[in-house]
Design a protein around this motif. Structure first.
Motif, mmCIF file in Angstrom:
data_model
loop_
_atom_site.group_PDB
_atom_site.id
_atom_site.type_symbol
_atom_site.label_atom_id
_atom_site.label_comp_id
_atom_site.label_asym_id
_atom_site.label_seq_id
_atom_site.Cartn_x
_atom_site.Cartn_y
_atom_site.Cartn_z
ATOM 1 N N CYS A 231 0.665 33.632 61.821
ATOM 2 C CA CYS A 231 1.335 33.268 60.790
ATOM 3 C C CYS A 231 1.689 34.501 59.702
ATOM 4 C CB CYS A 231 0.599 32.473 59.906
ATOM 5 S SG CYS A 231 -0.985 33.076 59.372
ATOM 6 N N GLY A 232 1.148 35.574 60.162
ATOM 7 C CA GLY A 232 1.302 36.809 59.441
ATOM 8 C C GLY A 232 0.367 37.518 58.821
ATOM 9 N N HIS A 233 -0.534 36.472 58.258
ATOM 10 C CA HIS A 233 -1.738 37.017 57.290
ATOM 11 C C HIS A 233 -2.543 38.139 58.016
ATOM 12 C CE1 HIS A 233 -0.747 33.140 54.840
ATOM 13 N NE2 HIS A 233 -0.561 34.190 53.971
ATOM 14 N N MET A 234 -3.156 39.214 57.462
ATOM 15 C CA MET A 234 -3.995 40.097 58.179
ATOM 16 C C MET A 234 -5.145 40.187 56.909
ATOM 17 S SD MET A 234 -1.134 42.684 59.064
ATOM 18 C CE MET A 234 -0.006 42.350 57.682
ATOM 19 N N PHE A 235 -6.295 40.383 57.730
ATOM 20 C CA PHE A 235 -7.674 40.264 56.867
ATOM 21 C C PHE A 235 -8.317 41.268 57.656
ATOM 22 C CE2 PHE A 235 -6.141 36.205 56.600
ATOM 23 C CZ PHE A 235 -6.190 35.670 55.289
ATOM 24 N N HIS A 236 -9.152 42.160 56.626
ATOM 25 C CA HIS A 236 -10.405 42.841 57.254
ATOM 26 C C HIS A 236 -11.342 42.081 57.799
ATOM 27 C CE1 HIS A 236 -9.194 46.156 53.943
ATOM 28 N NE2 HIS A 236 -8.849 46.496 55.315
ATOM 29 N N TYR A 237 -12.123 42.607 58.837
ATOM 30 C CA TYR A 237 -13.097 41.579 59.365
ATOM 31 C C TYR A 237 -14.141 40.959 58.633
ATOM 32 C CZ TYR A 237 -17.359 40.643 62.091
ATOM 33 O OH TYR A 237 -18.594 40.399 62.871
ATOM 34 N N LYS B 240 0.787 39.387 74.618
ATOM 35 C CA LYS B 240 1.420 39.359 73.627
ATOM 36 C C LYS B 240 0.819 40.312 72.041
ATOM 37 C CE LYS B 240 3.553 35.733 70.381
ATOM 38 N NZ LYS B 240 3.897 34.316 70.130
ATOM 39 N N TYR B 241 1.656 40.806 71.515
ATOM 40 C CA TYR B 241 1.186 41.707 70.450
ATOM 41 C C TYR B 241 1.855 41.813 69.130
ATOM 42 C CZ TYR B 241 5.547 44.354 71.647
ATOM 43 O OH TYR B 241 6.836 44.761 71.849
ATOM 44 N N GLY B 242 1.363 42.357 68.111
ATOM 45 C CA GLY B 242 2.218 42.362 66.978
ATOM 46 C C GLY B 242 2.172 43.681 66.191
ATOM 47 N N SER B 243 3.018 44.041 65.396
ATOM 48 C CA SER B 243 2.764 45.364 64.832
ATOM 49 C C SER B 243 2.443 45.467 63.459
ATOM 50 C CB SER B 243 4.467 46.200 65.135
ATOM 51 O OG SER B 243 5.436 45.055 64.269
ATOM 52 N N VAL B 244 1.879 46.342 62.935
ATOM 53 C CA VAL B 244 1.314 46.748 61.702
ATOM 54 C C VAL B 244 1.856 47.944 61.230
ATOM 55 C CG1 VAL B 244 -0.781 46.694 60.095
ATOM 56 C CG2 VAL B 244 -0.693 45.217 62.281
ATOM 57 N N GLU B 245 2.153 47.841 60.044
ATOM 58 C CA GLU B 245 2.608 49.158 59.193
ATOM 59 C C GLU B 245 1.705 49.744 58.570
ATOM 60 O OE1 GLU B 245 5.859 50.145 59.216
ATOM 61 O OE2 GLU B 245 6.330 48.393 60.603
ATOM 62 N N PHE C 272 -9.763 44.872 61.557
ATOM 63 C CA PHE C 272 -9.076 43.747 60.873
ATOM 64 C C PHE C 272 -8.610 42.777 61.802
ATOM 65 C CE2 PHE C 272 -5.857 46.950 62.160
ATOM 66 C CZ PHE C 272 -5.013 46.209 62.574
ATOM 67 N N TYR C 273 -8.084 41.788 61.467
ATOM 68 C CA TYR C 273 -7.630 40.608 62.100
ATOM 69 C C TYR C 273 -6.027 40.249 61.815
ATOM 70 C CZ TYR C 273 -12.217 39.132 63.611
ATOM 71 O OH TYR C 273 -13.391 39.182 64.345
ATOM 72 N N LEU C 274 -5.219 40.032 62.886
ATOM 73 C CA LEU C 274 -3.784 39.610 62.772
ATOM 74 C C LEU C 274 -3.682 38.270 63.392
ATOM 75 C CD1 LEU C 274 -0.818 40.491 61.822
ATOM 76 C CD2 LEU C 274 -0.751 41.466 64.066
#
Length: 974
Positions: free
Chosen positions: A870-876, A843-848, A865-867
């Motif tokens: 739920c859609g939230h993204m954070f720097h490590y 499973k994967y997700g796309s980041v713009e 970063f982490y994806l």
């Protein structure tokens, strides 16, 4: 009795000493200090009026505070005593030699009649200034006027009576017109109604008085020089205005009643005393030749108003030939005689002269004395001077006179506000009654005096008057103060002994039965008196001893009831086998302690009534304190009597819901002893929860075992959770009972199986009943045929177990099939889980490119970063900074350790001369270790989204500003 008197004398020693001290300095024996702070003013206090008449005073009259005097020949002076500084002078307007003979002023002070020596009469009304002649009166020398006090007003006299020097009595009426000064004739009419005569013929009418009695009856008093006439008759209602002619007409043919005296002064005068304004006179005094006829006026008498008449002769220094009295005035207790140079006051009670006032010669001879009936002031005048007497506290010494006349009630009435005088009167009355052998009355009076107690007591003792002595002591006791406790105690004790002695004497005399009952009632009233209650209570031991010494058990019980000493009352009834009465006392006063004390005795004789009384007391009684009485009773009583004890215990348990263990244990023992049928129902009703059972389980088990109540023992074992013992005992009684016990340990299958095996063994080995043993298998699913087979003997054929064995094999087959089905379901579940894991790895997700960190809002792709799903993204590093403070301490420590290990694996190797193969192997191992460390860090840091996971939920009550940094933050905003 003498000893009590001695004690009382000791208690009164101090007060007696004080009285002796008073006596030594001249203070009366009564103990009151009869001293005055200043000289007492006389009864008749004379005052000279500051008035110098320009001419000599001929005549003076006064009424209703209105004073009129004739001065000289032609002057009349009127003074309103309420305004003495505003006199009014009126001229008579006479040019002839006529002189004023007499003046008459009515009771209102409004109508003035002036009689002249020429036989003429003038009239002056208070509201006018001009004197008018009464033409119809001309030719008559007026001696007296009888005013109408009932119909007269300020403008009209109403019918009045006029007496002349020729003995005629005329009826007249004078009226003032409202429209003008006078009508044509102010004298409305003037007609003769009667003529007074003495033995020598007509005589001057010296005095006239009109009084009205009850029921329209009128009394007219008329006097001559020697006679006093009374005319009595009724005037019909509504005809009073027509006058008194009808009364005189009744005596036209015969003389009216009269009093005559031989001596002659040449004139006479009558005076009346009226207590209150506008009320009828109460007494009269007629001054005539033989003395003063004094009496009271009784308006209820049919023919004569005069009553209680007596003649007081003139004092010895009065000679009617030389210095005969001139005028008389009557007060409440005295009449005053006016002599030419003095005034004498004589008491109407004893005829003694109590006051004499001598006038100086410079004032001239005394002319006239009159009294204003409205203000009770006495006026005297000479030709030059006017005097006034004020009557002050006239009754101050009247008590002495009444006392000397033995009229003690009147004497006490007139000294009730003077205790020192009242004491003297009471002492004199007491002595008088004693001498006349009225001992009870004497005792009542002596008790109110301050005389020595011991003298009075001994006086009655010597006279052998115990009844009077008791009366004296009772009255004396009622007059004692609450602080005089010693005297109260001694009097109370003495009275008790006197009552008991008197009752003992009367009880033995059948002829004195009524007196005995009356005395007994008085004694009981004395004992129950609220005033004596405290004293009797504090000294009840002495009273009990007195009652016991006289053998008066009846009053001992009565006294004990009054003192609320119910213990003694109940004990008395019990000693005399009056158990019902004893129980009635207990039930009436409901004293718990007395119930506890006397119940052991009462229950032996009247058990049912006692239990009823206990039940009526309800929760006020503690049943534990009654158990000893029940135990003693039940040990000696029959089964039927024990039922009463059971009835009360059941009331306590079921009605009062008592929880005391002693009560339940005792009821249990009674059930075990007499009512085994009720025992098991009681145990079952108590329940099976040990925490809610109020009896002692071990005591109950031992008690039931001793009496062989196995069912009850089984129940107790079940409550104690001793299931094996319960089953063992139940098997001795009933297999079904044992089966019910075997199913009780629901949570312990091993124990339940063991209990059922016990039942099966018992059925097989003891009862040898194969069918019942097989029934056990169906009753308990835990038992199998293989568990029961060892209990059967070897000779038993398999036919008995064929069905059971087949059923068992079928159960095994079913169980095997069920296990296979479960294994297949488990294999399918494992397969689906592996597929889900593989799918998650792919499973994967796309980041713009323009995506930003949810924490710092900087571009996301600049750093690792982490994806999250739920859609939230954070720097490590941002995620690590947000998560770390909220981690538990042990995870924080583990995370720090993993970070250190990760940093160590990132450093380059210091050796450059390693063999190539060794380096490759080392790198491979280091790369694998690094990936594992990063995975462990991810498990801690990226386990869930910091905004959507449990971390955010746990921090909902965390303040936005750290409390420790609140002050610093607040200062930064200033």
């Amino acid at each position: 009795m003498a000893s009590i008197l001695d004690e009382y004398e000791d208690s009164l020693y101090r007060s007696a000493s004080v009285q002796q001290t008073r006596a030594s300095v001249g203070i009366p024996h009564s103990g009151y200090v009869n001293a005055r702070l200043e000289k007492e003013t006389p009864i008749f206090n004379k005052q000279r009026i500051d008035f110098a008449p320009p001419e000599k005073i001929n005549s003076l009259v006064v009424s209703s505070n209105q004073l009129c005097m004739s001065l000289g020949k032609d002057t009349l002076l009127r003074i309103d005593l309420g305004k003495p500084d505003e006199p009014n002078q009126v001229e008579l307007g006479r040019k002839d030699e006529a002189k004023v003979y007499k003046m008459f002023l009515d009771h209102t002070g409004s109508h003035l009649l002036i009689a002249l020596n020429t036989g003429e009469c003038l009239y002056l009304n208070r509201s006018v200034q001009k004197v008018r002649a009464l033409s119809r009166w001309k030719g008559h020398l007026i001696e007296s006027v009888g005013w109408n006090k009932f119909l007269g007003s300020e403008t009209n006299t109403g019918p009045i009576l006029v007496g002349t020097a020729q003995g005629q009595i005329y009826e007249a009426e004078i009226s003032v017109s409202e429209g003008s000064l006078f009508s044509t004739n102010p004298d409305q009419y003037f007609r003769q109604v009667y003529t007074l005569e003495e033995e020598s013929g007509p005589a001057p009418v010296c005095c006239l008085e009109i009084e009205r009695g009850m029921e329209g009856k009128f009394f007219i008093i008329a006097t001559t020089r020697k006679r006093l006439f009374q005319f009595v008759g009724k005037v019909p209602e509504g005809t009073e205005q027509q006058g008194f002619s009808s009364i005189f007409a009744m005596h036209a043919d015969h003389l009216p009643s009269f009093r005559e005296f031989p001596a002659n002064l040449g004139f006479s005068e009558i005076a009346f005393y009226t207590p209150k304004l506008r009320s009828n006179p109460r007494s009269f005094a007629w001054m005539m030749g033989n003395g003063v006829l004094y009496g009271t006026l009784d308006y209820s008498r049919p023919d004569s108003i005069l009553s209680d008449e007596r003649v007081w002769v003139y004092p010895s220094d009065v000679d009617i030939t030389v210095n005969k009295p001139i005028s008389i005035v009557l007060t409440q207790f005295h009449f005053l005689l006016l002599l030419p140079d003095r005034v004498k006051a004589v008491c109407t009670l004893n005829g003694q002269v109590v006051f004499q006032d001598l006038f100086l010669e410079k004032f001239g001879l005394l002319t006239r004395m009159i009294k204003d009936p409205t203000v009770q002031q006495i006026w005297i005048h000479t030709e030059k001077v006017v005097f006034r007497y004020h009557v002050q506290r006239e009754s101050r010494d009247v008590w002495k006179m009444y006392m000397n006349m033995n009229k003690f009630d009147l004497a006490k009435e007139y000294c009730k506000d003077r205790p020192e005088c009242l004491d003297i009167v009471l002492a004199k009355e007491a002595e008088h009654c004693f001498q006349n052998k009225r001992y009870l009355d004497s005792a009542k009076c002596y008790a109110l005096t301050q005389n020595y107690f011991e003298e009075i007591a001994l006086k009655f003792i010597e006279a052998k008057q115990e009844e009077a002595l008791m009366e004296f002591l009772i009255k004396k006791l009622s007059n004692l103060k609450p602080s005089e406790k010693t005297q109260t105690t001694l009097l109370t004790t003495w009275l008790t002994e006197l009552y008991l002695n008197w009752l003992g004497i009367l009880e033995g005399d059948p002829s004195q039965r009524n007196l005995y009952l009356d005395t007994r009632e008085k004694f009981r009233t004395f004992l129950s008196s609220p005033k004596n209650k405290d004293c009797l209570f504090n000294n009840r031991a002495s009273i009990y001893e007195l009652l016991a010494s006289h053998g008066d058990t009846e009053h001992m019980v009565y006294f004990a009831v009054i003192m609320q000493d119910y213990e003694r009352v109940v004990a008395h009834h019990c000693q005399h086998d009056e158990y019902d009465e004893a129980l009635n006392v207990l039930s009436r006063h409901r004293d718990e302690k007395l119930f506890y004390k006397f119940s052991p005795v009462l229950i032996q004789h009247i058990p049912k009534k006692v239990v009823d009384a206990w039940i009526s007391m309800g929760s006020r009684l503690d049943a534990r304190n009654l158990i000893p009485a029940l135990v003693n009773y039940s040990q000696s009583a029959s089964t039927q009597q024990i039922n009463e004890a059971i009835r009360y215990m059941e009331f306590c348990v079921y009605q009062l819901e008592e929880t005391q263990q002693a009560i339940h244990n005792y009821l249990l023992s009674l059930y075990a002893l007499c009512r085994p049928d009720s025992l098991l129902s009681y145990l079952e009703q108590a329940g099976t929860n040990p925490n809610r059972i109020h009896y002692d389980l071990k005591y109950a088990l031992r008690l039931c075992a001793e009496h062989g109540h196995h069912h009850a023992c089984v129940h107790i074992y079940k409550v104690m959770e001793l299931y094996e013992e319960a089953v063992d005992l139940a098997l001795q009684v009933d297999v079904d009972l044992a089966k019910s016990c075997a199913d009780l340990p629901e949570d312990d299958e091993e124990l339940r199986k063991k209990l059922w095996l016990k039942i099966a063994r018992h059925v097989v080995q003891e009862e040898k009943d194969v069918k019942k043993a097989m029934a056990c298998l169906s009753s308990c699913a835990l038992l199998k045929i293989e568990d029961v087979l060892p209990f059967f003997p070897d000779f038993v054929t398999i036919d008995h177990f064929k069905e059971a064995i087949c059923n068992s094999l079928e159960d095994y087959n079913k169980h095997i099939e069920e296990l296979k089905r479960e294994m297949e379901e488990a294999t399918q579940s494992a397969k689906r889980i592996r597929e889900d894991i593989q799918e998650m790895r792919n499973k994967y997700g796309s980041v713009e490119p323009q995506e930003k960190c949810a924490a710092c809002d900087f571009p996301l792709l600049n750093r690792p970063f982490y994806l999250f799903l739920c859609g939230h993204m954070f720097h490590y590093d941002c995620l690590l900074q947000a998560v770390f403070p909220n981690l538990p301490a042990y995870k924080q420590a583990k995370l720090e350790d993993l970070q250190k290990k990760l940093a160590a694996t990132s450093q380059p190797s210091k050796s450059h001369h390693r063999p190539k193969d060794a380096d490759t192997i080392s790198l491979g191992k280091g790369q694998q270790s690094r990936e594992q460390i990063k995975a462990d860090i991810d498990d801690i840091v990226a386990a869930e989204c910091v905004y959507c996971g449990e971390l955010m939920i746990r921090s909902i009550d965390k303040p936005f500003i750290d409390p420790q940094k609140y002050e610093e933050e607040m200062q930064s905003w200033l």
